[in-house]
Scaffold this active site. Structure first.
Site, PDB file in Angstrom:
ATOM      1  CE  LYS A 117      30.210  52.756  46.181  1.00 37.36           C
ATOM      2  NZ  LYS A 117      29.046  52.281  47.237  1.00 37.36           N
TER       3      LYS A 117
HETATM    4  C1  LIG Z   1      28.651  53.064  48.014  1.00 38.26           C
HETATM    5  C2  LIG Z   1      27.417  52.709  49.050  1.00 38.26           C
HETATM    6  C3  LIG Z   1      26.875  53.806  49.835  1.00 38.26           C
HETATM    7  C4  LIG Z   1      27.469  55.301  49.986  1.00 38.26           C
HETATM    8  O1  LIG Z   1      27.419  56.119  48.779  1.00 38.26           O
HETATM    9  P1  LIG Z   1      28.247  57.447  48.459  1.00 38.26           P
HETATM   10  O2  LIG Z   1      28.195  57.740  47.105  1.00 38.26           O
HETATM   11  O3  LIG Z   1      29.638  57.036  48.920  1.00 38.26           O
HETATM   12  O4  LIG Z   1      27.811  58.513  49.518  1.00 38.26           O
HETATM   13  C5  LIG Z   1      25.735  53.476  50.186  1.00 38.26           C
HETATM   14  N1  LIG Z   1      25.177  52.197  50.288  1.00 38.26           N
HETATM   15  C6  LIG Z   1      25.578  51.456  49.671  1.00 38.26           C
HETATM   16  C7  LIG Z   1      25.354  50.016  49.689  1.00 38.26           C
HETATM   17  C8  LIG Z   1      26.963  51.581  48.922  1.00 38.26           C
HETATM   18  O5  LIG Z   1      27.577  50.632  48.121  1.00 38.26           O
END
Ligand SMILES: *Cc1c(COP(=O)(O)O)cnc(C)c1O
Length: 480
Positions: A117
């Site tokens: 993120k």
């Molecule tokens: C947010 C997240 C996901 C999922 O991603 P999306 O964009 O919601 O599909 C997967 N793995 C980790 C470690 C995350 O922080």
């Protein structure tokens, strides 16, 4: 470039207008009016840009196709300030690691909070600061987190002018490392609110405050949730960067090589960026959606039925960032799948889902062909699968992966095709989920040295009851 709503609202908006907004006024999600096309000559040009000038320059190439209301030199500066070796640890920013022949991990989690993120949120922080300064406005970001989103938002917004963050989290429910990451921030514009309740309580409070329109306007409340188009756009870049690292330049007159991606998915934000890259012309063979026991998306891609879950049917798993009951970005793909029919998208998401809790696209006839046309495939993992995959990857490749990435590695295997590189997106580092690593390997995960002793740092957090009024009062008192 103008942006439209997936639910057919007639308004068209520019990038900076939707940047600080959440949903469109009709409850839809914003998408560009069209996907700019990248032909093979441009693709090769971008390959050279990435190799010679780096990730920030590649990001500028992609972003400038979608953003025409920020002057080019400003946008370039924003990209250069965001994607640095200092923040992301390497010059490639998203280096590939080959686990075995044509099977790769793409490292997306070397940013400040060790989860993918950061890739989008760090850009969002700089975009927000730019746009708020231009408008002479301030923004108070209110969010709810069970871990990754909240810390990524705080590390992106810390010290930024014009922005405050009020981040609610369920008291005592995040891992000690995640709590330490968030609560050790001492920046005056970052406020950690530990709520006496569970994650759903935090989310309900955020929703209730956002529905209090007077309060929202008066205190300029905004969000940074995953439906924000700018976050999705930032993520498109690393699909290109992954492609360039896994393939060789296309010979003159030849056709470009293909690659496949597997994406550990929750809210469908990450893999939706892959869909956008593919729609732009990036030669992606398959986009494999990997879920855990919360398999809303896997069910859809297998059956054509999208059935949201209640909180009683939403499991707490060892890959908690994928524990979702509905996939908030999914509407974007359905809009494209339905030939961009806003009225039909509205009918499915607001009427059918509201009334029945599911909708079925297999009734529309050729669901299989339609989803095949977009390259999607899917699979799911169980806790035992993830633990086995972590152990196997450690034993065979001396590589430690986190449970989310393990989900991707497990689900990717059956979709590997001869001669086509498979790139699994690594979405977090193992240190964030130490308990599962210990279960799989009998040892503690590696910890990047900059996080040594972080649990012992002084914590800055306010405990509040699970009560919207208490949160509003706190915000009012800290918005001087
Ligand atoms: C947010 C997240 C996901 C999922 O991603 P999306 O964009 O919601 O599909 C997967 N793995 C980790 C470690 C995350 O922080």
């Amino acid at each position: 470039m103008l942006y439209l709503s997936t639910r057919g609202h007639p308004d068209r908006k520019r990038f900076c207008e939707i940047l600080l907004e959440g949903l469109a006024p009709d409850g839809g999600l914003y998408l560009p009016e069209f996907y700019p096309q990248v032909d093979s000559a441009t693709l090769e040009q971008w390959r050279a840009v990435y190799a010679q000038k780096g990730y920030a320059a590649l990001a500028f190439e992609v972003l400038s196709l979608y953003i025409d209301d920020i002057p080019a030199e400003e946008l370039q500066g924003i990209c250069e300030r965001t994607y640095t070796r200092q923040v992301f640890g390497t010059d490639e920013i998203v280096p590939l690691r080959e686990l075995e022949d044509l099977f790769y991990l793409e490292a997306l989690s070397n940013g400040p909070t060790l989860a993918f993120k950061d890739m989008a949120m760090q850009l969002l922080g700089n975009l927000f600061e730019y746009e708020l300064a231009r408008r002479g406005e301030e923004l108070n970001i209110l969010g709810a987190t069970s871990g990754d989103t909240g810390s990524a938002a705080e590390y992106a917004m810390r010290g930024k002018r014009g922005v405050r963050v009020f981040m609610t989290s369920p008291r005592g429910r995040m891992s000690p490392f995640q709590q330490a990451q968030m609560f050790s921030l001492q920046d005056a514009n970052i406020h950690n609110l530990a709520i006496e309740g569970v994650f759903d309580d935090c989310q309900d409070i955020v929703k209730a405050v956002s529905n209090d329109l007077d309060f929202k306007r008066r205190y300029r409340i905004g969000t940074v949730n995953s439906i924000n188009w700018a976050r999705l756009l930032a993520q498109v870049v690393y699909y290109f960067a992954g492609y360039f690292q896994a393939t060789h330049a296309t010979p003159v007159g030849g056709s470009p090589s293909k690659v496949s991606f597997t994406v550990p998915s929750g809210n469908f934000g990450n893999v939706c960026a892959g869909h956008v890259a593919r729609m732009m012309g990036l030669p992606i063979e398959k986009l494999v959606v990997a879920t855990n026991e919360n398999d809303v998306l896997d069910e859809f891609f297998r059956t054509g039925i999208y059935r949201v879950r209640g909180s009683a049917d939403t499991h707490e798993t060892s890959s908690p960032s994928m524990d979702i009951s509905k996939a908030s970005n999914f509407e974007r793909f359905v809009f494209d799948l339905l030939g961009r029919d806003g009225a039909e998208t509205r009918r499915l998401f607001s009427d059918e889902l509201g009334r029945k809790g599911y909708f079925a696209l297999n009734e529309h006839g050729s669901f299989g062909d339609a989803s095949g046309k977009y390259g999607f495939a899917s699979g799911r993992s169980s806790h035992a699968d993830r633990v086995d995959t972590i152990r196997e990857t450690w034993q065979r490749h001396a590589t430690m992966i986190d449970p989310h990435t393990a989900d991707g590695v497990k689900v990717a295997r059956p979709f590997v095709q001869p001669g086509i590189p498979m790139i699994v997106l690594e979405t977090a580092l193992p240190i964030k989920f130490a308990a599962t690593i210990v279960e799989a390997l009998g040892k503690e995960p590696d910890r990047p040295s900059r996080f040594d002793g972080i649990e012992a740092l002084p914590k800055r957090v306010t405990i509040l009851p699970s009560d919207m009024a208490a949160v509003q009062q706190y915000i009012a008192q800290h918005c001087a």
